[in-house]
Scaffold this motif. Structure first.
Motif, short mmCIF file in Angstrom:
data_model
loop_
_atom_site.label_atom_id
_atom_site.label_comp_id
_atom_site.label_asym_id
_atom_site.label_seq_id
_atom_site.Cartn_x
_atom_site.Cartn_y
_atom_site.Cartn_z
N ASP A 147 0.82 -1.22 0.00
CA ASP A 147 0.00 0.00 0.00
C ASP A 147 0.85 1.27 0.00
OD1 ASP A 147 -2.31 -1.50 -0.03
OD2 ASP A 147 -2.57 -1.47 2.15
N TRP A 148 2.01 1.22 0.68
CA TRP A 148 2.80 2.44 0.78
C TRP A 148 3.47 2.83 -0.54
CZ3 TRP A 148 8.07 2.18 -0.12
CH2 TRP A 148 8.66 0.91 -0.07
N MET A 149 3.48 1.90 -1.51
CA MET A 149 4.04 2.22 -2.82
C MET A 149 2.97 2.71 -3.80
SD MET A 149 6.81 -0.70 -3.81
CE MET A 149 8.32 -0.97 -2.88
N MET A 150 1.73 2.66 -3.40
CA MET A 150 0.64 3.04 -4.31
C MET A 150 0.40 4.55 -4.25
SD MET A 150 -0.07 0.08 -5.49
CE MET A 150 -1.63 0.33 -6.35
N GLY A 151 -0.24 5.05 -5.30
CA GLY A 151 -0.62 6.47 -5.33
C GLY A 151 0.48 7.36 -5.87
N SER A 152 0.27 8.65 -5.71
CA SER A 152 1.20 9.63 -6.24
C SER A 152 1.27 10.84 -5.31
CB SER A 152 0.76 10.08 -7.65
OG SER A 152 -0.55 10.62 -7.61
N LEU A 153 2.31 11.62 -5.50
CA LEU A 153 2.51 12.82 -4.70
C LEU A 153 2.29 14.04 -5.59
CD1 LEU A 153 5.75 11.84 -2.74
CD2 LEU A 153 3.39 11.74 -1.92
N PRO A 154 1.43 14.98 -5.18
CA PRO A 154 1.21 16.19 -5.99
C PRO A 154 2.38 17.16 -5.87
CG PRO A 154 -0.09 16.29 -3.98
CD PRO A 154 0.56 14.95 -3.98
N VAL A 155 2.89 17.59 -7.00
CA VAL A 155 3.96 18.59 -7.03
C VAL A 155 3.36 19.98 -7.26
CG1 VAL A 155 6.09 19.32 -8.18
CG2 VAL A 155 5.60 16.89 -7.86
N THR A 156 2.47 20.06 -8.24
CA THR A 156 1.67 21.27 -8.49
C THR A 156 0.24 20.82 -8.73
OG1 THR A 156 2.00 21.25 -10.90
CG2 THR A 156 3.69 22.34 -9.57
N ASN A 164 5.84 4.79 -6.50
CA ASN A 164 6.69 3.64 -6.89
C ASN A 164 7.79 4.06 -7.86
OD1 ASN A 164 5.06 4.06 -9.10
ND2 ASN A 164 4.34 1.97 -9.26
N GLY A 165 7.52 5.09 -8.67
CA GLY A 165 8.56 5.62 -9.54
C GLY A 165 9.70 6.25 -8.77
N LEU A 166 9.35 6.98 -7.70
CA LEU A 166 10.38 7.57 -6.84
C LEU A 166 11.21 6.47 -6.17
CD1 LEU A 166 8.33 10.44 -5.15
CD2 LEU A 166 10.13 10.69 -6.87
N PHE A 167 10.53 5.38 -5.78
CA PHE A 167 11.23 4.26 -5.16
C PHE A 167 12.22 3.63 -6.13
CE2 PHE A 167 11.70 -0.26 -4.17
CZ PHE A 167 12.06 -0.20 -2.84
N VAL A 168 11.81 3.44 -7.38
CA VAL A 168 12.69 2.85 -8.40
C VAL A 168 13.91 3.74 -8.61
CG1 VAL A 168 12.90 2.24 -10.84
CG2 VAL A 168 10.87 1.56 -9.57
N MET A 169 13.69 5.06 -8.67
CA MET A 169 14.82 5.97 -8.87
C MET A 169 15.77 5.95 -7.68
SD MET A 169 13.27 9.27 -10.91
CE MET A 169 11.79 9.48 -9.92
#
Length: 307
Positions: free
Chosen positions: A141-150, A158-163
């Protein structure tokens, strides 16, 4: 431009840049292992994509084991899965080097044909064991969703985790290559294999460990791959050409060149794919790389080695 306002175009480019960074992470994890193998040993490993998919299947199996037998620990299964993927892919790499590759050194065309045949064998093995259909991995669950930047830009967790994972693995590989005894031996063998053997370095052992490490890193790339795509018997072949392109374009013996090349190719493809079809984006990227290689055949970054 193309019917978008400047604000919309800026948001699109920002999102495509982030998507390109995720693709860059996969390319780099794949290319790190291949660059080590190809740069030091001169082995053209056409089965490298299958080692990646082995890591993806290990992640798939690990997720099911945690779901069925330790659901309370499911949130942390991915870290166990990466370790399992590295060990299993690396162990298979050691076996392949001992049984096949060590007999074909200094014969690059033979290694190409042999590893291409190995890739077909592994694909059929995956098809027989896991089935022909693609499978997906359930993320914690903690890898799901997204973070708003604007208001218009969001980044996937999960993309941030991969990077982040890619930065860590790249750092570990750099430390191994430049700060460890094994790395010193690898660089010595790359520079002059004959002299390295003459001063007491076991070049065969270095080759075996190098091949195993490269395959193990491909397994970790497979774990990361499960976050952005489905796993199937032939999924590795979709990335092997791009991975070789990254290695050759960056310079086969340069870690910095591999990083820069992966970033350039992934960002070009990601941006072009939004405005064109995926196939056209690949064609244009390939033409640009070919043009640059015509001007600089040795790649972007070159290490001076003695043969």
């Amino acid at each position: 431009m193309f019917g978008y306002t400047f604000g919309e175009l800026g948001s699109i480019l920002a999102m495509q840049t982030f998507a390109g960074l995720i693709l860059f992470s996969i390319f780099l994890l794949m290319a790190l292992g291949l660059a080590i193998i190809f740069g030091q040993m001169g082995v053209i490993n056409m089965a490298h994509g299958e080692f990646m998919i082995l890591g993806a299947y290990m992640t798939y199996l690990t997720s099911h084991v945690f779901q069925n037998y330790a659901p309370g620990l499911f949130g942390g299964y991915f870290f166990v899965a990466m370790a399992v993927a590295f060990v299993v892919s690396g162990a298979l790499g050691l076996l392949v080097e001992w049984a096949l590759i060590r007999h074909l050194y200094a014969r690059p065309l033979d290694t190409l044909l042999a590893t291409w045949g190995l890739s077909l064998i592994l694909q059929q093995a995956y098809r027989s064991i896991f089935g022909p259909r693609e499978v997906g991995v359930t993320l914690p669950d903690w890898m799901m969703g997204s973070l708003p930047v604007t208001e218009t830009i969001e980044v996937q967790i999960n993309g941030l985790f991969v990077m982040g994972l890619t930065l860590i693995i790249t750092g570990i590989v750099a430390l191994l290559l430049f700060k460890s005894k094994w790395g010193l031996q690898v660089r010595a063998v790359t520079a002059n294999r004959t002299m390295s053997g003459a001063v007491g370095i076991d070049t065969r052992r270095v080759d075996r460990l190098t091949f195993g490490l490269g395959c193990g890193i491909a397994g970790i790339a497979g774990s990361a791959f499960t976050m952005i795509g489905s796993t199937g018997p032939t999924a590795g072949q979709l990335y092997i050409v791009d991975t070789f392109l990254v290695v050759v374009f960056g310079g086969a013996q340069s870690l910095l060149g591999t990083i820069f090349s992966a970033l350039t190719i992934s960002q070009s493809q990601s941006t072009l794919e939004f405005f064109l079809t995926g196939s056209m984006a690949k064609v244009i990227t390939l033409l640009i790389v070919i043009g640059l290689l015509m001007l600089r055949p040795q790649g972007l970054f070159v290490l001076k080695v003695r043969k």
